[in-house]
Write a protein that holds these residues in place. Structure first.
Motif, mmCIF file in Angstrom:
data_model
loop_
_atom_site.group_PDB
_atom_site.id
_atom_site.type_symbol
_atom_site.label_atom_id
_atom_site.label_comp_id
_atom_site.label_asym_id
_atom_site.label_seq_id
_atom_site.Cartn_x
_atom_site.Cartn_y
_atom_site.Cartn_z
ATOM 1 N N ARG A 258 -7.293 1.967 -0.501
ATOM 2 C CA ARG A 258 -5.991 1.803 0.124
ATOM 3 C C ARG A 258 -5.013 2.917 -0.244
ATOM 4 O O ARG A 258 -3.857 2.878 0.192
ATOM 5 C CB ARG A 258 -5.380 0.460 -0.306
ATOM 6 C CG ARG A 258 -6.101 -0.754 0.237
ATOM 7 C CD ARG A 258 -5.600 -2.034 -0.420
ATOM 8 N NE ARG A 258 -6.261 -3.208 0.143
ATOM 9 C CZ ARG A 258 -5.727 -4.003 1.067
ATOM 10 N NH1 ARG A 258 -4.515 -3.763 1.520
ATOM 11 N NH2 ARG A 258 -6.387 -5.038 1.527
ATOM 12 N N HIS A 260 -2.435 5.464 -0.354
ATOM 13 C CA HIS A 260 -1.666 5.955 0.793
ATOM 14 C C HIS A 260 -1.784 7.460 0.959
ATOM 15 O O HIS A 260 -1.639 7.976 2.073
ATOM 16 C CB HIS A 260 -0.196 5.543 0.658
ATOM 17 C CG HIS A 260 0.558 6.297 -0.385
ATOM 18 N ND1 HIS A 260 0.529 5.968 -1.719
ATOM 19 C CD2 HIS A 260 1.368 7.387 -0.288
ATOM 20 C CE1 HIS A 260 1.290 6.814 -2.391
ATOM 21 N NE2 HIS A 260 1.807 7.678 -1.560
ATOM 22 N N LEU A 263 -4.935 7.815 2.977
ATOM 23 C CA LEU A 263 -4.698 7.317 4.330
ATOM 24 C C LEU A 263 -3.772 8.240 5.110
ATOM 25 O O LEU A 263 -3.913 8.395 6.321
ATOM 26 C CB LEU A 263 -4.105 5.907 4.261
ATOM 27 C CG LEU A 263 -5.047 4.814 3.756
ATOM 28 C CD1 LEU A 263 -4.280 3.527 3.480
ATOM 29 C CD2 LEU A 263 -6.164 4.559 4.770
ATOM 30 N N GLY A 264 -2.812 8.849 4.414
ATOM 31 C CA GLY A 264 -1.901 9.757 5.089
ATOM 32 C C GLY A 264 -2.615 10.919 5.737
ATOM 33 O O GLY A 264 -2.233 11.382 6.824
ATOM 34 N N LEU A 269 -0.573 11.270 9.121
ATOM 35 C CA LEU A 269 0.779 10.736 9.059
ATOM 36 C C LEU A 269 1.760 11.672 8.352
ATOM 37 O O LEU A 269 2.901 11.824 8.779
ATOM 38 C CB LEU A 269 0.766 9.382 8.345
ATOM 39 C CG LEU A 269 -0.063 8.282 9.017
ATOM 40 C CD1 LEU A 269 -0.146 7.061 8.118
ATOM 41 C CD2 LEU A 269 0.529 7.914 10.363
ATOM 42 N N GLY A 287 3.308 9.903 11.780
ATOM 43 C CA GLY A 287 4.114 9.381 10.679
ATOM 44 C C GLY A 287 5.572 9.292 11.053
ATOM 45 O O GLY A 287 6.288 8.359 10.636
ATOM 46 N N LEU A 546 1.606 1.160 3.717
ATOM 47 C CA LEU A 546 0.276 1.702 4.016
ATOM 48 C C LEU A 546 -0.779 1.076 3.113
ATOM 49 O O LEU A 546 -1.879 0.729 3.559
ATOM 50 C CB LEU A 546 0.271 3.217 3.834
ATOM 51 C CG LEU A 546 0.580 4.097 5.041
ATOM 52 C CD1 LEU A 546 0.389 5.558 4.668
ATOM 53 C CD2 LEU A 546 -0.284 3.743 6.235
ATOM 54 N N GLU A 547 -0.471 0.934 1.826
ATOM 55 C CA GLU A 547 -1.445 0.367 0.895
ATOM 56 C C GLU A 547 -1.569 -1.145 1.091
ATOM 57 O O GLU A 547 -2.668 -1.706 0.976
ATOM 58 C CB GLU A 547 -1.055 0.716 -0.535
ATOM 59 C CG GLU A 547 -1.051 2.230 -0.778
ATOM 60 C CD GLU A 547 -1.230 2.626 -2.227
ATOM 61 O OE1 GLU A 547 -1.454 1.729 -3.075
ATOM 62 O OE2 GLU A 547 -1.174 3.838 -2.523
ATOM 63 N N GLY A 551 -3.697 0.756 5.701
ATOM 64 C CA GLY A 551 -3.582 1.659 6.845
ATOM 65 C C GLY A 551 -3.544 0.964 8.190
ATOM 66 O O GLY A 551 -3.136 1.577 9.188
ATOM 67 N N LEU A 553 -1.666 -0.907 10.071
ATOM 68 C CA LEU A 553 -0.313 -1.422 10.246
ATOM 69 C C LEU A 553 -0.263 -2.437 11.378
ATOM 70 O O LEU A 553 -1.023 -2.341 12.351
ATOM 71 C CB LEU A 553 0.635 -0.263 10.546
ATOM 72 C CG LEU A 553 0.817 0.764 9.416
ATOM 73 C CD1 LEU A 553 1.567 1.986 9.926
ATOM 74 C CD2 LEU A 553 1.528 0.147 8.229
#
Length: 658
Positions: A258, A260, A263-264, A269, A287, A546-547, A551, A553
């Motif tokens: 997770r 972020h 994931l970014g 993002l 983002g 995000l965490e 991701g 959302l």
């Protein structure tokens, strides 16, 4: 002369009679596995501690907070012993327990390698198996210096006795009282195997360490100062059972999934270009969409709740922060000044001084209060490079910052309604489990303002917290220099706690800025100022969400809410028409017209964690329908376009969590 043969102690809430010379362990019937220490008259002690007449003795179990700290501290000693046996030239720093684990700092010639950690862990297991006994002894300062003459960092800690601060971890080594050394003794012969300066307490033996694992290494400045030598730190974790440790390691794996920062990149993002600098993020188009939605909804809710929007510059003369007190209390966390036009200018680290100037710009009446000023204001803080971490610890951040000016009579109700507003908005973003932390002043000199003002502000915050019905955790000494605060702590989907919103009562800033309003009787009165950052910062809250969602959302926040996937190019026109209808309803939709096969298009959308996929083939075109596919993989075929649009719009407008 008679000798005392028996003692009266308190155990399990009742008085017990024990023989003179009884240890805490004997009094408790402890086996060193479940009960591993004692609390005697409120102080943590080894099980070998000899009780005295009138003592109150309580067990400390290994799975309790205190028990885990003792376990982890003891395991840190085992690790340090293993390191010095394998690397005889290593010099000892400090080795405290920390949340979920422990660390120990070493001065070594070369940084530790992954292979070194494997060797250390293997040696630790041998030491644990040997069952070496932890033995406490009191020593004088001079004796300690003589024994530890080859340990320069320990010698420095001896000099700190009485002034050692927990901020640098040295409280585990020395304190304000007597010095003690813990010896690790051979289980059979009693011979000394290793020793360390330490306050304790410790487990009875190394065999009482049920489960541990070394995690990683890193650099750390001695006592946290960049002016001091950099040591090598080894981090580890230890638990009361293998099952508990396995649970924790699985949690770490999930937390890594997770992360972020990862994931970014995967979801395109945001990024942190080296050309811009550490802790300074740029948001990419996707983002930027998420951020805009977050900010727009926050603005809407604030507008509905009677806030007035303001805007202030990023830079100001230093005199403003002299008035506010920040240059005296916060300068180390501010970027260095810039010389311009014969004055020093600073990047602002907070918005409140400028909001005070807005309040002071003209005369104010009690009829205007409470006055609620709100700004999405970007601020800059010079965080040390070692603590900068993705979006959750940055140097440039946008705070959803509000300052409420009210009368003392309005303060209690304003705090209650403010906390209700904060919790409601956080729930709208999908967080649901909270507790509160009340940070108050102590007797140190880092706080300003009268004790009477602080007491009144603290009582008002306490009342608001009690009214919320949430658990409240005290944080003595944790307040900002100008006033007490409530922090809203939120738990995410995997049980981690994040500090988010803060609410702070401030009698000091209004005094320093000479803020006044005309009361109903015509007198001039000083308003109460309430500071409030709901998300903490947009960047930090973005990372937390995000965490929390890994991701994925919820539809209303997702950068792309719908992807249209044609089975062939013949079906693109149909999906473009569907997409146009969705856009008219405010839905963010794309049609994948790439040359990829349909299955790959589906995988791409799933990797991007798009909430909805609308597939179309010949039958769908003929019937004016789509195949409705969810992020979970579930799919409904032959759904009319109108029904599909209605379902998506309803989920987005209702902020449905899927």
């Amino acid at each position: 002369m008679s000798t005392v043969s028996e003692l009266r102690i308190t155990l399990d809430g009742s008085e017990r009679v024990v023989a003179a010379g009884t240890t805490a362990g004997d009094a408790l019937g402890a086996d060193g596995r479940t009960v591993i220490a004692a609390r005697v008259n409120g102080e943590l002690r080894d099980l070998t501690h000899e009780v005295r007449d009138g003592d109150a003795v309580e067990p400390v179990e290994i799975g309790s907070d205190d028990g885990r700290a003792i376990l982890r501290h003891s395991t840190a000693h085992v690790m340090a012993q293993a390191v010095q046996e394998l690397f005889p030239d290593a010099r000892l720093g400090i080795g405290p327990p920390v949340e979920n684990g422990f660390y120990y700092d070493f001065d070594v010639k070369d940084p530790f390698t992954p292979d070194d950690l494997k060797r250390v862990e293997k040696r630790m297991r041998e030491i644990v198996k040997q069952g070496q006994r932890f033995s406490r002894r009191v020593v004088s300062d001079d004796a300690a210096r003589e024994e530890l003459a080859d340990e320069p960092y320990k010698l420095e800690l001896i000099g700190l006795k009485g002034g050692a601060s927990s901020d640098d971890g040295s409280s585990v080594e020395v304190g304000g009282g007597e010095l003690t050394i813990y010896d690790n003794l051979d289980a059979k012969s009693g011979d000394l195997r290793w020793k360390d300066l330490c306050r304790g307490p410790h487990l009875p033996t190394t065999r009482n360490v049920p489960a541990f694992k070394l995690m990683r290494t890193g650099g750390a400045y001695w006592r946290g100062s960049e002016k001091n030598p950099q040591l090598q730190r080894i981090y580890g974790t230890a638990w009361e059972s293998r099952d508990k440790q396995d649970e924790y390691l699985k949690l770490l794996e999930e937390a890594e999934r997770r992360d972020h920062r990862k994931l970014g990149v995967e979801l395109d993002l945001f990024s942190f270009p080296n050309e811009i600098g550490s802790g300074l993020a740029v948001f990419h188009p996707k983002g930027g969409v998420v951020r805009k939605v977050m900010e727009d909804y926050s603005r809407l809710r604030h507008e509905e709740s009677g806030y007035e929007f303001v805007n202030t510059p990023h830079i100001t003369k230093g005199d403003l922060f002299e008035t506010s007190g920040h240059l005296g209390w916060y300068k180390d966390d501010m970027f260095p000044p810039m010389e311009m036009d014969g004055a020093e200018y600073y990047l602002k680290p907070m918005n409140c001084p400028m909001h005070n100037l807005i309040f002071r710009a003209r005369g104010r009446s009690y009829r205007e209060l409470p006055l609620r000023l709100f700004e999405l204001g970007t601020v800059y803080r010079f965080e040390k490079s070692g603590v900068v971490h993705g979006l959750t610890r940055v140097r440039g951040m946008t705070q959803d910052d509000a300052h409420i000016y009210c009368t003392k009579e309005q303060m209690a109700q304003e705090l209650k309604s403010l906390l209700t507003f904060v919790l409601g908005l956080l729930r709208d973003y999908g967080l649901s489990e909270f507790f509160l932390e009340l940070s108050t002043r102590d007797d140190s000199e880092k706080f300003i303002g009268s004790h009477e003002d602080w007491a009144e502000a603290t009582a008002a915050l306490q009342e608001a917290a009690d009214d919320s019905g949430l658990d409240l955790v005290p944080d003595p000494g944790g307040a900002a220099f100008y006033g007490p605060k409530i922090s809203v702590q939120a738990k995410d989907a995997i049980g981690r706690t994040w500090q988010l919103s803060t609410i702070q009562v401030d009698f000091n800033q209004p005094k320093r800025f000479g803020l006044e309003y005309q009361a109903a009787d015509g007198s001039r009165q000083q308003p109460v100022m309430i500071h409030r950052a709901l998300f903490g910062s947009i960047e930090r809250f973005f990372g937390v969400l995000l965490e929390h969602y890994a991701g994925a959302l919820p539809p209303w926040l997702a950068p792309v809410q719908v992807v249209g996937i044609p089975i062939s190019d013949d079906h693109i026109a149909h999906l473009e028409k569907v997409a146009a209808g969705l856009r008219e309803r405010g839905i963010r939709v794309e049609v994948d017209t790439s040359a990829d096969r349909m299955q790959k298009k589906i995988r791409n959308a799933q990797k991007q964690k798009v909430p909805y996929m609308l597939l179309a083939g010949d039958d769908d075109v003929a019937k004016g329908a789509v195949s409705f596919r969810y992020r979970s993989g579930e799919q409904n075929n032959g759904v009319s376009v109108d029904a599909a649009v209605a379902e998506i719009v309803k989920a987005v407008e209702g902020r449905v969590q899927i």
